[in-house]
Design a protein around this motif. Structure first.
Motif, PDB file in Angstrom:
ATOM      1  N   SER A 239       0.833  -1.203   0.000  1.00 13.44           N
ATOM      2  CA  SER A 239       0.000   0.000   0.000  1.00 13.44           C
ATOM      3  C   SER A 239       0.872   1.258   0.000  1.00 13.44           C
ATOM      4  O   SER A 239       0.523   2.263  -0.625  1.00 13.44           O
ATOM      5  N   VAL A 240       2.010   1.225   0.692  1.00 10.87           N
ATOM      6  CA  VAL A 240       2.926   2.374   0.680  1.00 10.87           C
ATOM      7  C   VAL A 240       3.471   2.585  -0.727  1.00 10.87           C
ATOM      8  O   VAL A 240       3.616   3.720  -1.192  1.00 10.87           O
ATOM      9  N   PHE A 241       3.755   1.497  -1.407  1.00 12.70           N
ATOM     10  CA  PHE A 241       4.331   1.542  -2.746  1.00 12.70           C
ATOM     11  C   PHE A 241       3.321   2.000  -3.797  1.00 12.70           C
ATOM     12  O   PHE A 241       3.664   2.694  -4.748  1.00 12.70           O
ATOM     13  N   GLU A 242       2.053   1.633  -3.599  1.00 16.48           N
ATOM     14  CA  GLU A 242       1.070   1.815  -4.670  1.00 16.48           C
ATOM     15  C   GLU A 242       0.117   2.995  -4.500  1.00 16.48           C
ATOM     16  O   GLU A 242      -0.313   3.588  -5.484  1.00 16.48           O
ATOM     17  N   VAL A 243      -0.258   3.338  -3.273  1.00 19.32           N
ATOM     18  CA  VAL A 243      -1.295   4.358  -3.076  1.00 19.32           C
ATOM     19  C   VAL A 243      -0.753   5.742  -3.429  1.00 19.32           C
ATOM     20  O   VAL A 243       0.335   6.115  -2.992  1.00 19.32           O
ATOM     21  N   PRO A 244      -1.493   6.539  -4.197  1.00 16.18           N
ATOM     22  CA  PRO A 244      -1.015   7.870  -4.605  1.00 16.18           C
ATOM     23  C   PRO A 244      -0.878   8.832  -3.424  1.00 16.18           C
ATOM     24  O   PRO A 244      -1.679   8.806  -2.490  1.00 16.18           O
ATOM     25  N   TRP A 245       0.147   9.685  -3.490  1.00 15.19           N
ATOM     26  CA  TRP A 245       0.334  10.749  -2.516  1.00 15.19           C
ATOM     27  C   TRP A 245      -0.422  11.990  -2.978  1.00 15.19           C
ATOM     28  O   TRP A 245      -0.673  12.179  -4.169  1.00 15.19           O
ATOM     29  N   GLU A 246      -0.786  12.847  -2.003  1.00 14.35           N
ATOM     30  CA  GLU A 246      -1.594  14.024  -2.305  1.00 14.35           C
ATOM     31  C   GLU A 246      -0.944  15.271  -1.708  1.00 14.35           C
ATOM     32  O   GLU A 246       0.057  15.178  -0.993  1.00 14.35           O
ATOM     33  N   ASN A 247      -1.516  16.443  -2.006  1.00 14.47           N
ATOM     34  CA  ASN A 247      -0.912  17.687  -1.524  1.00 14.47           C
ATOM     35  C   ASN A 247      -1.117  17.864  -0.016  1.00 14.47           C
ATOM     36  O   ASN A 247      -1.814  17.089   0.634  1.00 14.47           O
ATOM     37  N   SER A 248      -0.511  18.913   0.527  1.00 10.87           N
ATOM     38  CA  SER A 248      -0.468  19.097   1.981  1.00 10.87           C
ATOM     39  C   SER A 248      -1.817  19.408   2.600  1.00 10.87           C
ATOM     40  O   SER A 248      -1.980  19.314   3.821  1.00 10.87           O
ATOM     41  N   SER A 249      -2.809  19.787   1.805  1.00 10.00           N
ATOM     42  CA  SER A 249      -4.128  20.091   2.357  1.00 10.00           C
ATOM     43  C   SER A 249      -5.114  18.940   2.188  1.00 10.00           C
ATOM     44  O   SER A 249      -6.296  19.068   2.489  1.00 10.00           O
ATOM     45  N   SER A 250      -4.626  17.808   1.739  1.00 12.20           N
ATOM     46  CA  SER A 250      -5.497  16.652   1.521  1.00 12.20           C
ATOM     47  C   SER A 250      -6.138  16.183   2.829  1.00 12.20           C
ATOM     48  O   SER A 250      -5.531  16.253   3.906  1.00 12.20           O
ATOM     49  N   GLY A 251      -7.359  15.685   2.712  1.00 14.28           N
ATOM     50  CA  GLY A 251      -8.028  15.102   3.870  1.00 14.28           C
ATOM     51  C   GLY A 251      -7.389  13.799   4.311  1.00 14.28           C
ATOM     52  O   GLY A 251      -7.584  13.352   5.435  1.00 14.28           O
ATOM     53  N   GLN A 252      -6.644  13.173   3.414  1.00 18.21           N
ATOM     54  CA  GLN A 252      -5.934  11.936   3.753  1.00 18.21           C
ATOM     55  C   GLN A 252      -4.606  12.319   4.405  1.00 18.21           C
ATOM     56  O   GLN A 252      -3.571  12.444   3.742  1.00 18.21           O
ATOM     57  N   ILE A 253      -4.629  12.501   5.717  1.00 13.53           N
ATOM     58  CA  ILE A 253      -3.464  13.043   6.423  1.00 13.53           C
ATOM     59  C   ILE A 253      -2.216  12.204   6.194  1.00 13.53           C
ATOM     60  O   ILE A 253      -1.112  12.735   6.015  1.00 13.53           O
TER      61      ILE A 253
END
Length: 441
Positions: free
Chosen positions: A56-70
């Protein structure tokens, strides 16, 4: 190599167990488009859990600093992709643009620490931060002829930059290096090969006069502050999976980590430097450990039809051409505490992990620690026969210029010049047999 009856085998003959590319502990049997995404059969439940969480660390996309996905905050602000999987598609290779109108999505361009752009060109950015610019690839043709009169054509890539947002590049031409992504399989096994084995394989001054003079790369291990043997990357510029993965997160995705705690911004990129970020380090030690466990547990697909007559005929050509001098067919891993699946395994990676001079044709002019522009790590060939199945394309060598196995061979020079000349002298049917062997790996 000895048969069960005790009679000596030639090195190209089938050896019992040869199909177990990743050894008994790390060989999988999925030959579909998911072939590079497997853990080995028989892993205990706790290791399967490690694999799944790290995946999951390898595959899940990262988002910007204001994302709800902390826990996914930290993308960019300059980047090449938003996840590891975005470039290592299916844990396989990327796709280099086929021409200047095609956007570069899964390949990248290395720079030589340009003062304005750093060590890697990043064409994407978050809102409010100018991207570094655009990069395109075009090709010139290199014509040649086999000794039986059959013509061939190779393609040579040329990189061009445009819309540069941080001033001109420091200099042009030879400091730029187009890089395609490589397969992410069997990494734990490669990490488990003892240093002593790699040192025993090197022959820096060609003391046996066979024309092969491979050597290890000596690279900084950031965690210990010492130099170690390089194993990963096109020029063996990373010593272990933790550092390899951490650097890729920073340079490719813009995500900081304990080893690389600062943003990947140059002094010219003030908007990058002042932009918001996630919790520092954005990739915490627990996630790094999960990612490393995942990478160590990715299995290698088993060989297909290794004992067939066509495969053995091609393997004989591979050995007689001298390809096996660098693409070492069989190695033994060391004993790694708590990891029996990668310990004491007889593996068949078809690499020595050493640097070799590949001649002017593949010279990118860009040194990397001890590696010169002409030197490249011998890429592992295991699993290469499934690249087309996984990725729907076949783009080989460091910059994806070769669109077939034979094209890749014909780009070899330097220490591999003799091998290339041998292949140039093969008949059409012999060339087909060599390809059949490579497809079986």
């Amino acid at each position: 190599m000895v048969s069960v009856s005790g009679s000596k085998l030639d090195p190209w003959e089938y050896e019992e167990g040869e199909e177990l590319s990743g050894g008994k502990g790390m060989t999988s049997y999925d030959f579909t488009s998911r072939a590079y995404l497997q853990f080995a059969p028989g892993l205990p439940l706790d290791k399967i859990s490690d694999f799944t969480v790290g995946q999951s660390v390898f595959e899940v996309p990262w988002e910007n600093s204001s994302s709800g996905q902390i826990d996914r905050r930290g993308l960019g602000p300059l980047f090449n992709a938003n996840s590891c999987l975005a470039c290592h598609v299916g844990n396989g290779i990327g796709k280099v643009p086929s021409g200047p109108t095609e956007t570069m999505l899964t390949a990248l361009v290395r720079l030589s620490n340009d003062p304005n752009y750093g060590g890697q060109f990043q064409p994407f950015s978050l809102s409010g931060v100018p991207a570094e610019g655009k990069v395109s690839v075009s090709y010139s043709q290199v014509e040649g002829v086999f000794k039986d009169g059959t013509p061939y054509t190779l393609r040579k890539p040329k990189i061009e930059f445009s819309n540069l947002n941080y001033g001109p590049l420091a200099s042009d031409g030879e400091i730029y290096s187009l890089r395609n992504t490589s397969k992410v399989i069997g990494m734990g096994l490669l990490e488990a090969i003892p240093d002593e084995t790699l040192l025993s394989l090197q022959d820096e001054y060609d003391s046996n006069f066979d024309g092969i003079s491979g050597r290890v790369n000596s690279v900084p291990d950031i965690a210990t502050g010492t130099n170690k043997i390089g194993r990963f990357g096109w020029k063996s510029n990373e010593p272990n999976l933790k550092q390899q993965g951490s650097r890729a997160f920073l340079e490719d995705i813009g995500v900081t980590s304990p080893l690389f705690p600062f943003k990947n911004c140059t002094s010219a990129q003030t908007a990058c430097d002042s932009s918001p970020h996630g919790n520092l380090p954005e990739l915490n030690p627990a996630k790094i450990d999960m990612m490393v466990k995942y990478m160590r547990l990715i299995a290698v697909p088993a060989r297909r039809s290794p004992s067939s007559s066509e495969t053995i005929a091609g393997k004989k050509i591979f050995f007689q051409a001298g390809c096996s001098s660098c693409h070492i067919s069989k190695l033994l891993t060391g004993n790694i505490s708590g990891a029996p699946e990668i310990s004491g395994q007889i593996i068949r990676p078809y690499t020595d992990l050493l640097l070799h001079d590949m001649g002017e044709g593949l010279n990118d002019g860009r040194s990397d620690h001890l590696a010169s522009g002409k030197e490249w790590r011998t890429p592992p060939l295991w699993g290469i026969g499934l690249v087309s199945e996984v990725n729907g394309t076949l783009q080989l060598l460091h910059d994806g210029r070769a669109e077939s196995f034979m094209e890749a061979v014909l780009w070899h020079g330097g220490e591999a010049e003799r091998s290339k000349q041998y292949v140039l002298g093969l008949s059409s049917s012999q060339r087909d047999q060599l390809v059949r062997f490579l497809e079986s790996l």
